[in-house]
Design a protein around this motif. Sequence first.
Motif, PDB file in Angstrom:
ATOM      1  N   GLN A   7       0.851  -1.190   0.000  1.00  0.00           N
ATOM      2  CA  GLN A   7       0.000   0.000   0.000  1.00  0.00           C
ATOM      3  C   GLN A   7       0.885   1.238   0.000  1.00  0.00           C
ATOM      4  N   CYS A   8       0.527   2.195  -0.862  1.00  0.00           N
ATOM      5  CA  CYS A   8       1.276   3.444  -0.961  1.00  0.00           C
ATOM      6  C   CYS A   8       0.934   4.324   0.238  1.00  0.00           C
ATOM      7  N   THR A   9       1.946   4.961   0.814  1.00  0.00           N
ATOM      8  CA  THR A   9       1.719   5.835   1.965  1.00  0.00           C
ATOM      9  C   THR A   9       1.240   7.219   1.545  1.00  0.00           C
ATOM     10  N   GLN A  10       1.332   7.551   0.246  1.00  0.00           N
ATOM     11  CA  GLN A  10       0.899   8.866  -0.223  1.00  0.00           C
ATOM     12  C   GLN A  10      -0.494   8.839  -0.842  1.00  0.00           C
ATOM     13  N   CYS A  11      -0.730   7.916  -1.791  1.00  0.00           N
ATOM     14  CA  CYS A  11      -2.023   7.907  -2.499  1.00  0.00           C
ATOM     15  C   CYS A  11      -2.940   6.757  -2.071  1.00  0.00           C
ATOM     16  N   ASP A  12      -2.524   5.945  -1.090  1.00  0.00           N
ATOM     17  CA  ASP A  12      -3.293   4.801  -0.579  1.00  0.00           C
ATOM     18  C   ASP A  12      -3.608   3.743  -1.639  1.00  0.00           C
ATOM     19  N   ASN A  13      -2.863   3.732  -2.724  1.00  0.00           N
ATOM     20  CA  ASN A  13      -3.038   2.718  -3.761  1.00  0.00           C
ATOM     21  C   ASN A  13      -2.596   1.363  -3.214  1.00  0.00           C
ATOM     22  N   ARG A  14      -3.439   0.353  -3.363  1.00  0.00           N
ATOM     23  CA  ARG A  14      -3.083  -1.018  -2.968  1.00  0.00           C
ATOM     24  C   ARG A  14      -2.810  -1.814  -4.224  1.00  0.00           C
ATOM     25  N   PHE A  15      -1.712  -2.554  -4.208  1.00  0.00           N
ATOM     26  CA  PHE A  15      -1.367  -3.371  -5.363  1.00  0.00           C
ATOM     27  C   PHE A  15      -0.658  -4.634  -4.902  1.00  0.00           C
ATOM     28  N   GLU A  16      -0.624  -5.619  -5.795  1.00  0.00           N
ATOM     29  CA  GLU A  16       0.004  -6.905  -5.499  1.00  0.00           C
ATOM     30  C   GLU A  16       1.160  -7.132  -6.459  1.00  0.00           C
ATOM     31  N   LEU A  17       2.209  -7.769  -5.950  1.00  0.00           N
ATOM     32  CA  LEU A  17       3.359  -8.135  -6.773  1.00  0.00           C
ATOM     33  C   LEU A  17       3.709  -9.594  -6.518  1.00  0.00           C
ATOM     34  N   ARG A  18       3.943 -10.323  -7.601  1.00  0.00           N
ATOM     35  CA  ARG A  18       4.408 -11.703  -7.492  1.00  0.00           C
ATOM     36  C   ARG A  18       5.931 -11.637  -7.524  1.00  0.00           C
ATOM     37  N   GLN A  19       6.564 -12.007  -6.408  1.00  0.00           N
ATOM     38  CA  GLN A  19       8.017 -11.878  -6.271  1.00  0.00           C
ATOM     39  C   GLN A  19       8.618 -13.167  -5.742  1.00  0.00           C
ATOM     40  N   LYS A  20       9.885 -13.372  -6.071  1.00  0.00           N
ATOM     41  CA  LYS A  20      10.638 -14.487  -5.509  1.00  0.00           C
ATOM     42  C   LYS A  20      10.983 -14.153  -4.059  1.00  0.00           C
ATOM     43  N   SER A  22      13.855 -14.306  -2.858  1.00  0.00           N
ATOM     44  CA  SER A  22      15.139 -13.618  -2.878  1.00  0.00           C
ATOM     45  C   SER A  22      15.047 -12.179  -3.391  1.00  0.00           C
ATOM     46  N   ASP A  23      13.908 -11.777  -3.979  1.00  0.00           N
ATOM     47  CA  ASP A  23      13.748 -10.407  -4.475  1.00  0.00           C
ATOM     48  C   ASP A  23      13.653  -9.409  -3.327  1.00  0.00           C
ATOM     49  N   GLU A  24      14.156  -8.207  -3.571  1.00  0.00           N
ATOM     50  CA  GLU A  24      14.025  -7.120  -2.598  1.00  0.00           C
ATOM     51  C   GLU A  24      12.569  -6.652  -2.579  1.00  0.00           C
ATOM     52  N   PRO A  25      12.053  -6.231  -1.416  1.00  0.00           N
ATOM     53  CA  PRO A  25      10.678  -5.719  -1.364  1.00  0.00           C
ATOM     54  C   PRO A  25      10.533  -4.450  -2.197  1.00  0.00           C
ATOM     55  N   ALA A  26       9.322  -4.213  -2.696  1.00  0.00           N
ATOM     56  CA  ALA A  26       9.046  -3.009  -3.481  1.00  0.00           C
ATOM     57  C   ALA A  26       9.219  -1.778  -2.599  1.00  0.00           C
ATOM     58  N   THR A  27       9.664  -0.689  -3.189  1.00  0.00           N
ATOM     59  CA  THR A  27       9.871   0.543  -2.431  1.00  0.00           C
ATOM     60  C   THR A  27       9.109   1.718  -3.029  1.00  0.00           C
ATOM     61  N   GLU A  28       8.551   1.535  -4.245  1.00  0.00           N
ATOM     62  CA  GLU A  28       7.943   2.644  -4.965  1.00  0.00           C
ATOM     63  C   GLU A  28       6.579   2.266  -5.532  1.00  0.00           C
ATOM     64  N   CYS A  29       5.624   3.172  -5.392  1.00  0.00           N
ATOM     65  CA  CYS A  29       4.269   2.975  -5.909  1.00  0.00           C
ATOM     66  C   CYS A  29       4.280   3.089  -7.434  1.00  0.00           C
ATOM     67  N   PRO A  30       3.638   2.140  -8.138  1.00  0.00           N
ATOM     68  CA  PRO A  30       3.617   2.233  -9.600  1.00  0.00           C
ATOM     69  C   PRO A  30       2.730   3.384 -10.105  1.00  0.00           C
ATOM     70  N   CYS A  32       2.053   6.624  -8.314  1.00  0.00           N
ATOM     71  CA  CYS A  32       2.517   7.986  -8.022  1.00  0.00           C
ATOM     72  C   CYS A  32       4.007   8.072  -7.707  1.00  0.00           C
ATOM     73  N   GLY A  33       4.668   6.940  -7.527  1.00  0.00           N
ATOM     74  CA  GLY A  33       6.092   6.952  -7.218  1.00  0.00           C
ATOM     75  C   GLY A  33       6.401   7.150  -5.741  1.00  0.00           C
ATOM     76  N   GLY A  34       5.365   7.172  -4.895  1.00  0.00           N
ATOM     77  CA  GLY A  34       5.556   7.351  -3.464  1.00  0.00           C
ATOM     78  C   GLY A  34       6.080   6.104  -2.782  1.00  0.00           C
ATOM     79  N   ALA A  35       6.408   6.243  -1.513  1.00  0.00           N
ATOM     80  CA  ALA A  35       6.910   5.115  -0.718  1.00  0.00           C
ATOM     81  C   ALA A  35       5.777   4.132  -0.438  1.00  0.00           C
ATOM     82  N   VAL A  36       6.104   2.854  -0.376  1.00  0.00           N
ATOM     83  CA  VAL A  36       5.095   1.826  -0.121  1.00  0.00           C
ATOM     84  C   VAL A  36       5.418   1.062   1.155  1.00  0.00           C
ATOM     85  N   GLN A  37       4.395   0.424   1.678  1.00  0.00           N
ATOM     86  CA  GLN A  37       4.499  -0.370   2.895  1.00  0.00           C
ATOM     87  C   GLN A  37       3.954  -1.753   2.582  1.00  0.00           C
TER      88      GLN A  37
END
Length: 84
Positions: A7-20, A22-30, A32-37
Motif C-alpha cells: 500500500q502506498c503511503t501517499q495515495c493509498d493505492n493497494r497493489f500486489e506483486l508476485r516476487q521471488k 530472494s527479491d528485494e521488497p518493493a519501495t515505490e508505488c507504480p 505515483c512513485g511514493g513510498a510503499v508499505q
Amino acid sequence: MPLYEYQCTQCDNRFELRQKFSDEPATECPSCGGAVQKLISQSGFALKGGGWYAEGYGSGGSKKPDAPPCGSGGGCAGCPSAAA
C-alpha cells in the motif's frame, strides 16, 4: 512464487506483486512513485485429497458422524447439511 500486497503511503493505492523470496521488497508505488508499505494479508490455504484427517485422525476411518435431523432447532452451526 508468493504474492505480496503493498500500500502506498501517499495515495493509498493497494497493489500486489508476485516476487521471488530472494527479491528485494518493493519501495515505490507504480501509480505515483511514493513510498510503499508491505501489508500482511491472509493467504489462501486448501487441503486437497483424503488427507490425514479422513484417513487416520478419527476412530473409524471414513465414518461420517451422526447428525440430528434438520429442523430440530438450535441452529445449524454443527450441521453437516449446512456446509453443503
